[in-house]
Design a protein around this motif. Structure first.
Motif, PDB file in Angstrom:
ATOM      1  N   LEU A  20     -10.334   7.089   1.509  1.00 49.40           N
ATOM      2  CA  LEU A  20      -8.964   6.605   1.682  1.00 49.40           C
ATOM      3  C   LEU A  20      -8.701   6.271   3.143  1.00 49.40           C
ATOM      4  O   LEU A  20      -8.086   5.247   3.455  1.00 49.40           O
ATOM      5  N   ALA A  21      -9.190   7.116   4.046  1.00 51.28           N
ATOM      6  CA  ALA A  21      -9.014   6.860   5.481  1.00 51.28           C
ATOM      7  C   ALA A  21      -9.683   5.543   5.876  1.00 51.28           C
ATOM      8  O   ALA A  21      -9.104   4.735   6.611  1.00 51.28           O
ATOM      9  N   LEU A  43       6.681   3.739   7.170  1.00 51.86           N
ATOM     10  CA  LEU A  43       6.625   2.843   6.017  1.00 51.86           C
ATOM     11  C   LEU A  43       5.343   2.018   6.049  1.00 51.86           C
ATOM     12  O   LEU A  43       4.718   1.775   5.021  1.00 51.86           O
ATOM     13  N   SER A  44       4.924   1.635   7.230  1.00 53.21           N
ATOM     14  CA  SER A  44       3.687   0.867   7.387  1.00 53.21           C
ATOM     15  C   SER A  44       2.480   1.666   6.878  1.00 53.21           C
ATOM     16  O   SER A  44       1.639   1.149   6.138  1.00 53.21           O
ATOM     17  N   SER A  45       2.393   2.937   7.253  1.00 50.74           N
ATOM     18  CA  SER A  45       1.285   3.787   6.800  1.00 50.74           C
ATOM     19  C   SER A  45       1.348   4.005   5.294  1.00 50.74           C
ATOM     20  O   SER A  45       0.322   3.982   4.615  1.00 50.74           O
ATOM     21  N   LEU A  46       2.553   4.205   4.772  1.00 52.00           N
ATOM     22  CA  LEU A  46       2.717   4.403   3.336  1.00 52.00           C
ATOM     23  C   LEU A  46       2.271   3.165   2.562  1.00 52.00           C
ATOM     24  O   LEU A  46       1.635   3.269   1.520  1.00 52.00           O
ATOM     25  N   ARG A  47       2.578   1.988   3.089  1.00 53.99           N
ATOM     26  CA  ARG A  47       2.125   0.747   2.440  1.00 53.99           C
ATOM     27  C   ARG A  47       0.610   0.645   2.432  1.00 53.99           C
ATOM     28  O   ARG A  47       0.014   0.192   1.453  1.00 53.99           O
ATOM     29  N   LYS A  48      -0.032   1.051   3.523  1.00 50.11           N
ATOM     30  CA  LYS A  48      -1.499   1.025   3.592  1.00 50.11           C
ATOM     31  C   LYS A  48      -2.106   1.959   2.549  1.00 50.11           C
ATOM     32  O   LYS A  48      -3.079   1.609   1.878  1.00 50.11           O
ATOM     33  N   VAL A  49      -1.524   3.154   2.419  1.00 46.38           N
ATOM     34  CA  VAL A  49      -2.015   4.121   1.438  1.00 46.38           C
ATOM     35  C   VAL A  49      -1.829   3.568   0.022  1.00 46.38           C
ATOM     36  O   VAL A  49      -2.734   3.622  -0.806  1.00 46.38           O
ATOM     37  N   ALA A  50      -0.649   3.019  -0.244  1.00 43.48           N
ATOM     38  CA  ALA A  50      -0.368   2.467  -1.577  1.00 43.48           C
ATOM     39  C   ALA A  50      -1.333   1.335  -1.904  1.00 43.48           C
ATOM     40  O   ALA A  50      -1.865   1.262  -3.018  1.00 43.48           O
ATOM     41  N   LYS A  51      -1.583   0.469  -0.954  1.00 40.20           N
ATOM     42  CA  LYS A  51      -2.496  -0.654  -1.191  1.00 40.20           C
ATOM     43  C   LYS A  51      -3.914  -0.150  -1.465  1.00 40.20           C
ATOM     44  O   LYS A  51      -4.583  -0.626  -2.390  1.00 40.20           O
ATOM     45  N   ALA A  52      -4.363   0.828  -0.703  1.00 42.42           N
ATOM     46  CA  ALA A  52      -5.709   1.378  -0.899  1.00 42.42           C
ATOM     47  C   ALA A  52      -5.840   2.077  -2.245  1.00 42.42           C
ATOM     48  O   ALA A  52      -6.897   2.028  -2.876  1.00 42.42           O
TER      49      ALA A  52
END
Length: 186
Positions: A20-21, A43-52
């Motif tokens: 995930l990282a 929010l930017s980090s959360l979007r990255k996690v959601a996309k991954a």
């Protein structure tokens, strides 16, 4: 709880924290702290996690509706996608820190003279479709099945399929997918 939801979805995807990282560009330590609710993500980090994790970002923002195994009709998460004639409502709970569902239930509606997708849908989960209202032509592999209200169709994993509505009234139905797959974020 945000961290538990992220952990449950990551584990249901058989993904490690390191994977995930790597997919997000965030550090292993950051992901670990996030999953243990030690930090609040941007929010930017959360979007990255959601996309991954291939889930919509809003899944992580709905803490209250994730807490119960009961989904009231007026509290369903409603999903629609641009250029899609299908409306989806989640009728089963989302993962929480204490509950990781092994199936995903959705109510769906296909508009008149439309199909649920231009191309065929193929996924690694099994699916059961039940027609409540309207008449559906379901293409399953190389066969076409006509379903009326009360009819159901079992779709084995990895079989291409499509629901077509050639009538003047909407098709309303239920879909149960196991193991659950959450809609991909574009």
């Amino acid at each position: 709880m945000l961290g538990e939801n992220i952990r449950n979805i990551r584990k249901s995807n058989n993904m490690t924290i390191s994977e995930l990282a790597e997919l997000t560009g965030l550090s292993v330590g950051y992901i670990s702290q996030l999953e243990r609710n030690l930090i609040e993500p941007s929010l930017s980090s959360l979007r990255k996690v959601a996309k991954a994790l291939e889930v919509p970002t809003y899944i992580f923002m709905e803490d209250d509706c994730n807490a119960d195994v009961l989904t009231k009709m007026n509290n369903r998460l409603i999903m629609s996608f641009p250029k899609s004639p299908v409306i989806y409502e989640l009728i089963s709970p989302l993962p929480t820190n204490t509950f990781n569902p092994s199936m995903l239930g959705m109510f769906f509606e296909v508009k008149p003279h439309k199909a649920d997708t231009e191309d065929f849908i193929t996924h690694t989960s099994e699916e059961l479709i039940i027609i409540l209202e309207g008449e559906a032509d379901v293409i399953l592999g190389s066969e076409t099945f006509n379903l009326s209200p009360g009819d159901s169709l079992y779709i084995q994993k990895s079989v291409p399929h499509k629901i077509i509505n050639s009538k003047n009234v909407p098709i309303k139905g239920l879909s149960v997918v196991s193991p659950p797959m959450y809609p991909k974020q574009k």
